[in-house]
Design an enzyme around this catalytic site. Structure first.
Site, PDB file in Angstrom:
ATOM      1  CE1 TYR A 167      -3.907   2.281   1.110  1.00  0.00           C
ATOM      2  CE2 TYR A 167      -2.105   3.479   2.142  1.00  0.00           C
ATOM      3  CZ  TYR A 167      -3.417   3.427   1.699  1.00  0.00           C
ATOM      4  OH  TYR A 167      -4.222   4.521   1.841  1.00  0.00           O
ATOM      5  CD  GLU A 206      -6.352   4.438  -0.718  1.00  0.00           C
ATOM      6  OE1 GLU A 206      -7.379   4.299  -1.406  1.00  0.00           O
ATOM      7  OE2 GLU A 206      -6.358   4.407   0.522  1.00  0.00           O
TER       8      GLU A 206
END
Ligand code: GDP
Ligand code: MN
Length: 385
Positions: free
Chosen positions: A108, A196
């Site tokens: 991530y 993101e």
């Protein structure tokens, strides 16, 4: 402002961040053509302004035309829900056809503004993928937040720290370096509020690739990013929010039962606090904005009345340039226009011509309680609970 994954990936590519090869389809025929171009093995991904698609079946690895047709028939033109959209749903008009990647690890990586630190932070986790929310709540130590000095930008040192935290081999430094610098430049150049990448993957060729991308932009900076504002997809946005924005009314849809009509953002926030402390929840945020006239006030009321969840409408106005009698006439206009029984109204009007405004509203058949101050609003709301 949000954009789609396929648009985000195009931007990433322009800023030197590797993404898989893909094409976007808006109908079944194009989808099938694109699918065959990938030798009939590809990942199909619905394009909506919400995450959580994987868990809701909107991301699928497909290896034959029949399944591709099935996917297209199931989603094109239909509404789609994920845990992020909640009770709402969004329409699927586009499907991304993407070369399938072989995943060695899912990580991530995100960039966002940390207001309290006055910095842009890089957030990283070695445990990316569809369960990131769970990782964040159960294993917060697996999430790394690194503030970047906004004048210096990211340095080699930052990249090494992140490389280490992601358990990546030192030989991957230059790849990660290019990605982090590319993301940072994109963030600054295009006035993003969030980038993101979940997951950022390491594939079987030892390449780091952005497999998903979500970018949101600071709406107050859109005037200087015309290329970005063109990416807006109104089909993914709340209709009432779009309509009110065109009128210069700031309206944000929420999930409660008390609709609010307020002038001034600060007063609107305080009003929402009062609702909350009385044990109820606001159905919306609404700031009528400057230069309101009878028509604008009426449209603000109509917007609130159009929300089926609204049981009470709370008006908290401070009459200045917008006179209270003018506002009162606007409200009545909207109430007359609305179908069904109007909800209960709680009205606080102070300032210019407030007595006249109250008199106009008292002479109607509507169920209205008047309040003089926030305490009284709170008392009336509590008795409704
Ligand atoms: P989201 O659920 O809306 O965030 O959609 P993502 O694009 O993140 O996809 C969800 C999950 O699907 C990812 O976390 C991956 O595990 C999986 N996935 C997506 N693309 C591929 C791919 O090319 N290959 C493989 N093996 N899995 C993929
Ligand atoms: Mn994702």
């Amino acid at each position: 402002m949000k954009i789609h994954e396929y648009q985000s990936k195009k931007l990433l590519n322009e800023f030197g961040v590797p993404v898989p090869k893909s094409t976007i389809a808006t109908d079944k025929e194009t989808l099938l053509e694109n699918f065959r171009d990938f030798q009939s093995k590809a990942v199909l991904k619905v394009q909506v302004h919400a995450g959580g698609r994987g868990k809701a079946g909107g991301v699928k690895l497909v290896d034959n035309s029949q399944d591709a047709v099935e996917f297209a028939d199931k989603f094109f033109g239909n509404l789609f829900q994920t845990f992020q959209t909640g009770d709402e749903s969004v329409v699927v008009n586009k499907i991304l056809v993407e070369e399938a990647s072989i995943i060695v690890s899912e990580m991530y990586l995100a960039l966002l503004v940390d207001g309290s630190n006055q910095s842009i932070n890089i957030i990283a986790s070695p445990e990316g993928g569809t369960d990131i929310e769970e990782v964040a709540s159960k294993n917060p130590e697996k999430i790394f937040s690194l503030p970047v000095n906004t004048i210096l930008g990211p340095t080699d040192f930052h990249v090494r720290e992140i490389l280490d935290f992601l358990n990546l081999d030192k030989t991957l430094f230059s790849q990660l370096n290019k990605i982090i610098r590319g993301l940072y430049k994109l963030y600054i150049d295009k006035d993003c509020s969030l980038i993101e990448i979940n997951p950022l993957i390491l594939n079987d060729n030892n390449e780091i690739i952005a497999l998903d991308a979500k970018i949101t932009f600071d709406e107050d900076a859109l005037f200087r990013n015309k290329d970005i504002s063109e990416l807006r997809d109104l089909s993914q946005e709340n209709e009432v929010e779009i309509k009110t924005a065109e009128l210069g009314i700031k309206y944000v849809q929420l999930k409660g039962s008390v609709g609010c009509i307020v002038n001034g953002a600060g007063l609107a926030m305080a009003t929402m606090d009062v609702i909350q402390s009385a044990g109820l929840s606001p159905a919306n945020f609404l700031d009528i904005g400057g230069g309101a006239d009878e028509d604008k006030v009426s449209k603000a009321m109509s917007a609130v009345l159009s929300d089926g969840n609204v049981k009470i409408v709370l008006v908290n106005l401070f009459g200045g340039i917008l006179r209270c009698d003018v506002a009162a006439r606007g409200f009545i206009l909207a109430l007359k226009d609305s179908d069904g029984t109007p909800p209960k109204l709680i009205i606080r009007m102070q300032g210019t011509n407030s007595e006249e405004g109250k008199r106009i509203l008292s002479n109607t058949k509507y169920n209205i309680s008047f309040a003089e101050n926030l305490d009284q609003i709170s008392q009336i709301l509590s008795s409704e609970e």
